[in-house]
Design a protein around this motif. Structure first.
Motif: not given
Length: 132
Positions: A48-53, A58-61, A95-96
C-alpha cells in the motif's frame, strides 16, 4: 488466471505502491517460474502506498472493506484469502526487522481463489478506493 488479473489491476491502482507477482513482467523470477510452474502462482503481494507510518493502518482499512476476500492467517483455500504479515506471520518482529527482510509496512499477501476474476478485481478496487 485470477492472480494475474488481480496483479495487473492492482498495479494500475494509485493506492498501490508495488505489486509482487510472478505473472508480472517486472518480477525478477518470472522466467525461472515459467520454466518450473505449470501456469502461474496464485499468490500476489501488494504494498500500500503513502507514508510508511500509516501504511499498516491503510492496509487494515482495505482488508476491512473487502467483501469477497477473507482476512486469514493461512493462504491455502479455494477462496481468496488476504494476510497482513505485520499482524500475522511476522508480528513478533519489530518494524525494522521486517523491513530488513523486505517486508514493508502495508504489505498485503493475497492468495487468489476461484471466484470470478472480474468480481475479485472489483472487490479489491472498491476496497482500495473506499480506504482512501
Amino acid at each position: 488466471e485470477n492472480s494475474s488479473a488481480l496483479a495487473d489491476a492492482l498495479a494500475a491502482h494509485p493506492a498501490v505502491a508495488r505489486v509482487h507477482a510472478l505473472s508480472r513482467p517486472d518480477h525478477p523470477d518470472r522466467t525461472l517460474a515459467a520454466s518450473v510452474l505449470q501456469g502461474t502462482c496464485p499468490l500476489v503481494a501488494i504494498e500500500i502506498g503513502g507514508p510508511a507510518e500509516r501504511a499498516e493502518e491503510r492496509a487494515l482499512r482495505v482488508v476491512s472493506r473487502l467483501r469477497l476476500a477473507t482476512h486469514a492467517a493461512s493462504l491455502g483455500d479455494v477462496r481468496t484469502l488476504v494476510s497482513l504479515p505485520s499482524l500475522t506471520s511476522h508480528a513478533a518482529m519489530t518494524a525494522e526487522q521486517r523491513l530488513a527482510l523486505g517486508l514493508r509496512a502495508g504489505l498485503m499477501r493475497i492468495s487468489a481463489g476461484i471466484e470470478d476474476a472480474a468480481d475479485l478485481v472489483a472487490d479489491f478496487v472498491e476496497a482500495l478506493d473506499a480506504a482512501g
